[in-house]
Design a protein around this motif. Structure first.
Motif, mmCIF file in Angstrom:
data_model
loop_
_atom_site.group_PDB
_atom_site.id
_atom_site.type_symbol
_atom_site.label_atom_id
_atom_site.label_comp_id
_atom_site.label_asym_id
_atom_site.label_seq_id
_atom_site.Cartn_x
_atom_site.Cartn_y
_atom_site.Cartn_z
ATOM 1 N N GLU A 269 46.912 8.709 27.462
ATOM 2 C CA GLU A 269 47.013 9.909 26.629
ATOM 3 C C GLU A 269 46.914 9.561 25.152
ATOM 4 O O GLU A 269 46.218 10.240 24.383
ATOM 5 N N LEU A 270 47.620 8.509 24.747
ATOM 6 C CA LEU A 270 47.585 8.109 23.346
ATOM 7 C C LEU A 270 46.197 7.598 22.981
ATOM 8 O O LEU A 270 45.684 7.890 21.888
ATOM 9 N N GLY A 271 45.580 6.866 23.897
ATOM 10 C CA GLY A 271 44.228 6.376 23.646
ATOM 11 C C GLY A 271 43.235 7.515 23.494
ATOM 12 O O GLY A 271 42.346 7.463 22.637
ATOM 13 N N LYS A 272 43.392 8.557 24.308
ATOM 14 C CA LYS A 272 42.508 9.718 24.206
ATOM 15 C C LYS A 272 42.692 10.422 22.865
ATOM 16 O O LYS A 272 41.723 10.885 22.243
ATOM 17 N N ALA A 273 43.938 10.515 22.415
ATOM 18 C CA ALA A 273 44.215 11.158 21.127
ATOM 19 C C ALA A 273 43.515 10.409 19.991
ATOM 20 O O ALA A 273 42.961 11.028 19.071
ATOM 21 N N PHE A 274 43.537 9.076 20.066
ATOM 22 C CA PHE A 274 42.844 8.269 19.060
ATOM 23 C C PHE A 274 41.336 8.472 19.162
ATOM 24 O O PHE A 274 40.649 8.670 18.155
ATOM 25 N N ASN A 275 40.815 8.418 20.390
ATOM 26 C CA ASN A 275 39.368 8.550 20.582
ATOM 27 C C ASN A 275 38.856 9.918 20.146
ATOM 28 O O ASN A 275 37.744 10.036 19.625
ATOM 29 N N ASP A 276 39.662 10.965 20.350
ATOM 30 C CA ASP A 276 39.253 12.301 19.932
ATOM 31 C C ASP A 276 39.027 12.347 18.424
ATOM 32 O O ASP A 276 38.109 13.026 17.947
ATOM 33 N N ARG A 277 39.858 11.631 17.663
ATOM 34 C CA ARG A 277 39.684 11.593 16.206
ATOM 35 C C ARG A 277 38.477 10.757 15.830
ATOM 36 O O ARG A 277 37.701 11.121 14.939
ATOM 37 N N LEU A 278 38.299 9.640 16.518
ATOM 38 C CA LEU A 278 37.155 8.780 16.226
ATOM 39 C C LEU A 278 35.838 9.462 16.593
ATOM 40 O O LEU A 278 34.823 9.250 15.931
ATOM 41 N N ASN A 279 35.862 10.289 17.645
ATOM 42 C CA ASN A 279 34.645 10.986 18.059
ATOM 43 C C ASN A 279 34.115 11.921 16.982
ATOM 44 O O ASN A 279 32.922 12.219 16.935
ATOM 45 N N ILE A 280 35.004 12.401 16.125
ATOM 46 C CA ILE A 280 34.579 13.270 15.026
ATOM 47 C C ILE A 280 33.606 12.522 14.127
ATOM 48 O O ILE A 280 32.608 13.084 13.645
ATOM 49 N N PHE A 281 33.873 11.230 13.913
ATOM 50 C CA PHE A 281 33.029 10.440 13.020
ATOM 51 C C PHE A 281 31.732 9.996 13.694
ATOM 52 O O PHE A 281 30.766 9.660 13.016
ATOM 53 N N SER A 282 31.688 9.992 15.016
ATOM 54 C CA SER A 282 30.470 9.599 15.713
ATOM 55 C C SER A 282 29.574 10.795 16.037
ATOM 56 O O SER A 282 28.442 10.620 16.500
ATOM 57 N N PHE A 283 30.071 12.004 15.781
ATOM 58 C CA PHE A 283 29.269 13.211 16.037
ATOM 59 C C PHE A 283 28.170 13.321 14.975
ATOM 60 O O PHE A 283 28.447 13.375 13.779
ATOM 61 N N ASN A 284 26.925 13.370 15.418
ATOM 62 C CA ASN A 284 25.800 13.451 14.487
ATOM 63 C C ASN A 284 24.613 14.089 15.197
ATOM 64 O O ASN A 284 23.982 13.462 16.047
ATOM 65 N N VAL A 285 24.342 15.347 14.886
ATOM 66 C CA VAL A 285 23.222 16.066 15.500
ATOM 67 C C VAL A 285 22.370 16.673 14.388
ATOM 68 O O VAL A 285 22.729 17.703 13.812
#
Length: 361
Positions: A269-285
């Motif tokens: 759960e904690l790892g997912k919370a971190f990844n959700d924030r990091l995914n914001i920076f990897s979003f590029n369309v």
């Protein structure tokens, strides 16, 4: 050795993501108010897959869809095999209005569809008709408990994430670099503090489930600043911190280790919370837009050969809503013809009125 900043690593992740799947979204606005949206991405094929696809009906080919896409069933799809080892999948759908189009935005972040709203204004100006289109993507600032404006001026934050306002206008290359070097530590601290707080708050919310904790929940909260100082001492980035070791050394206990175990429910759960924030920076369309007629204002985009290009990234959604806007003009040929006829009729009437009358009249 010069340190590698957290933001540098995030930028590398963004570029890697874009190079792998080449995801793009294209919006077409028609003069009658209808519109069309297309989204495409590329996947790498094995030689065996490529050989089996060539000469066959490609729409049956299925591959995992990128996590940032949520394509509804009513989108039509087709695929193309490239000259290299890639296959391109394209999905398109017509809409009766831009408002309807936004209800089915084919983009998502962390499993949640991006919220967007759009407006299309049509103004008749006799010789031409003017079209103004805007689409606003809702910001994701709520993903971070601590806002970046707590660490830097609002204009600095906006420039760092979006490029506007241009606070380095008029500066030389060396001066611009110096300015950016001043800003980067502020943004790094903002991100580091958010990650540290995310971890700490998660443990607090599950504190009652810890067997034999070394301190009470209240004492744990009181020790937050001391713990953070201990964890970050001599560290430039949160990526350098080993949380399991830090908690054990600070409290002299392994009671908190379960939160950093990737195989435990807490760790996941904690790892997912971190990844959700990091995914914001990897979003590029990359977002492209076609307007009716001739583009006269591309907003913050770049117009090339009638198509406007906008960078749609997760970073641009952090400080505020991201607005895509454009204005175009369609020439009304019939208006020129009507105007010319009116002028000719007026000239003819005037000439006729000036014609000398015969004596028989």
């Amino acid at each position: 050795m010069k340190r590698i900043s957290l933001f540098f690593l995030l930028i590398v992740a963004v570029l890697s993501s874009c190079q792998q799947q080449n995801i793009k979204m294209h919006t077409i606005i028609h003069s009658d108010g209808t519109c069309e949206r297309m989204v495409s991405y590329c996947n790498v094929m094995t030689q065996e897959e490529r050989d089996s696809l060539l000469g066959e009906h490609l729409n049956g080919w299925s591959q995992p869809m990128p996590e940032c896409l949520c394509i509804d069933a009513f989108y039509k799809s087709y695929t193309e095999v490239g000259k290299d080892d890639t296959v391109k999948a394209t999905f398109s759908c017509p809409f009766s209005s831009v408002e309807e189009m936004c209800q089915k935005t084919p983009l998502q972040m962390n499993g949640v569809r991006l919220k967007s709203s759009a407006k299309l204004y049509k103004r008749f100006r006799w010789f031409f008709t003017e079209y103004t289109f805007t689409e606003t993507f809702a910001c994701v600032r709520d993903s971070f408990k601590l806002p970046p404006v707590n660490y830097a001026d609002e204009n600095i934050v906006s420039y760092w994430f979006t490029g506007y306002p241009n606070i380095v206008e008029g500066l030389s290359g060396a001066e611009t670099m110096s300015k950016l070097n001043e800003i980067e530590p502020l943004i790094n601290k903002w991100l580091n503090d958010n990650f540290v707080n995310l971890c700490f708050d998660y443990i607090v919310s599950h504190y009652d489930s810890i067997p034999n904790p070394p301190v009470s929940r209240q004492r744990f909260i009181e020790l937050k600043d001391s713990l953070v100082e201990f964890a970050t001492k001599g560290k430039n980035d949160v990526l350098e911190i080993q949380p399991k070791t830090v908690f054990k050394d600070f409290f002299g206990s392994d009671s908190y280790a379960v939160f950093f175990d990737e195989d435990s429910n807490y760790g996941k759960e904690l790892g997912k919370a971190f990844n959700d924030r990091l995914n914001i920076f990897s979003f590029n369309v990359p977002y492209t837009l076609s307007m009716p007629g001739t583009v006269i204002d591309a907003g913050t985009g770049i117009c090339k050969d009638g198509v406007i290009y906008y960078p749609l990234t997760g970073e641009r959604l952090i400080p505020q809503d991201y607005v895509i806007s454009a204005k175009s003009r369609v020439t009304n040929i019939w208006a020129y013809i009507v105007t010319l006829l009116i002028i000719l009729i007026a000239i003819g009437s005037w000439a006729y009125s000036k014609k000398p009358k015969s004596k028989n009249d």
